[in-house]
Design an enzyme around this catalytic site. Structure first.
Site, PDB file in Angstrom:
ATOM      1  N   LYS A   1      73.966 132.245 127.032  1.00 45.74           N
ATOM      2  CA  LYS A   1      73.518 131.301 126.003  1.00 45.74           C
ATOM      3  C   LYS A   1      73.937 129.863 126.307  1.00 45.74           C
ATOM      4  CE  LYS A   1      71.886 135.032 124.698  1.00 45.74           C
ATOM      5  NZ  LYS A   1      70.592 135.363 125.318  1.00 45.74           N
TER       6      LYS A   1
ATOM      7  N   GLU B   1      67.731 142.002 118.032  1.00 43.46           N
ATOM      8  CA  GLU B   1      67.018 143.178 118.511  1.00 43.46           C
ATOM      9  C   GLU B   1      67.469 144.494 117.866  1.00 43.46           C
ATOM     10  OE1 GLU B   1      68.321 140.728 120.359  1.00 43.46           O
ATOM     11  OE2 GLU B   1      69.566 141.466 121.993  1.00 43.46           O
TER      12      GLU B   1
ATOM     13  N   ASP C   1      65.103 133.073 123.483  1.00 40.20           N
ATOM     14  CA  ASP C   1      65.592 134.130 122.592  1.00 40.20           C
ATOM     15  C   ASP C   1      67.017 133.807 122.130  1.00 40.20           C
ATOM     16  OD1 ASP C   1      65.609 136.575 121.247  1.00 40.20           O
ATOM     17  OD2 ASP C   1      66.438 137.664 122.957  1.00 40.20           O
ATOM     18  N   ASN C   2      67.431 134.459 121.068  1.00 38.45           N
ATOM     19  CA  ASN C   2      68.837 134.421 120.594  1.00 38.45           C
ATOM     20  C   ASN C   2      69.335 133.039 120.199  1.00 38.45           C
ATOM     21  OD1 ASN C   2      69.021 136.570 123.259  1.00 38.45           O
ATOM     22  ND2 ASN C   2      69.529 137.328 121.231  1.00 38.45           N
TER      23      ASN C   2
ATOM     24  N   ASP D   1      66.525 133.938 128.329  1.00 42.49           N
ATOM     25  CA  ASP D   1      67.187 135.030 127.592  1.00 42.49           C
ATOM     26  C   ASP D   1      68.448 135.480 128.336  1.00 42.49           C
ATOM     27  OD1 ASP D   1      67.575 136.966 125.652  1.00 42.49           O
ATOM     28  OD2 ASP D   1      66.181 138.399 126.533  1.00 42.49           O
TER      29      ASP D   1
HETATM   30 MG    MG Z   1      68.064 138.218 124.175  1.00 47.33          MG
END
Ligand code: MG
Length: 267
Positions: A195, A252, A220-221, A192
């Protein structure tokens, strides 16, 4: 990368403008302020207005000491009502919880502690003796996360390690020499952080040999702001080295921007 995040955020705001009148948290100034701070956020992992330290103050003031549930709830409340934070958040956090429940990991590695929210969520679900090691690039975030984790009474289960997997082996060496990482003893990874670092850092973890068949990596993401190289890699490895479940969810602390969480099991 920065443009993608900002463009996505602004596109979200345009959608919100169409839906004016609905109580949308990210129309608040704190979200727009975060967009202005995005370049700094993506290089230093703080928005630049002190909100991460304020989140720790809020937790200490509003959650009883030693209550991990209350600390997690206080961070969510701060992010919804005070200032937007880039935690995994409550909705995606439930996906992370379920993955931890399924794997029952003894050893968890997190990449990107930020204020310690997801480390607390994972620590709360660990079986007896389980440990979370969270690698955080920014020493100031690491101090904030430690303060929140200490207050929550979870310091016996969470170790924040300042560094990054891409620092030429320094952090990987520390994990092995100081924190007991060795071939085949890493059960769970939560990614997380930056990226563009998802895939190279996963490849560094694979090269270190810490994972074993059945180890699970949650990312995530992957939908927003997106980790395209990581996603392509998991697509290409599907049914070979990895089996991936894609969880469709939302970014989120709001419901208008879609996001994707990948839960990948090593063959
Ligand atoms: Mg995140």
């Amino acid at each position: 990368m920065v443009l993608l995040y900002v463009a996505g955020g602004l596109a979200g705001l345009v959608v919100v403008n169409v839906l004016l009148g609905r109580p949308v948290p990210f129309l608040r100034w704190s979200f727009i302020r975060m967009l202005f701070g995005m370049k700094r956020l993506l290089s230093e992992w703080q928005v630049g207005d002190g909100r991460e330290a304020a989140a720790a103050d809020y937790v200490v003031a509003n959650a009883p000491a030693g209550d991990i549930d209350a600390a997690i709830a206080a961070i969510d409340r701060f992010a919804y009502r005070k200032k937007f934070l880039i935690n995994v958040g409550d909705e995606k956090g439930a996906i992370l919880d379920a993955a931890v429940d399924r794997v029952k990991p003894q050893r968890v590695l997190e990449l990107g502690a930020y204020v310690g929210y997801s480390a607390l969520r994972m620590a709360r679900r660990l079986p007896a003796g389980g440990q979370v090691f969270s690698v955080e690039f920014n020493p100031s975030n690491a101090a904030i996360a430690r303060r929140i984790i200490d207050h929550a009474g979870a310091a016996d289960r969470i170790t924040i390690v300042v560094g990054s997997m891409g620092d030429g082996g320094k952090t990987a060496d520390a994990l092995e020499q100081q924190h007991g990482f060795k071939p085949g003893n890493l059960d769970f990874v939560f990614i997380d952080h930056a990226k563009e670092a998802y895939l190279p850092d996963l490849q560094r973890i694979l090269a270190a040999g810490w994972l074993h068949p059945g180890s699970v990596v949650v990312a995530d993401n992957v939908g927003f702001p997106g980790a395209p190289a990581y996603r392509s890699y998991m697509d290409a490895e599907e049914g070979k080295r990895w089996h991936t479940r894609a969880h469709k969810t939302h970014a989120e602390y709001q419901k208008l921007i879609a996001d994707l969480v990948l839960e990948s099991t090593l063959a």
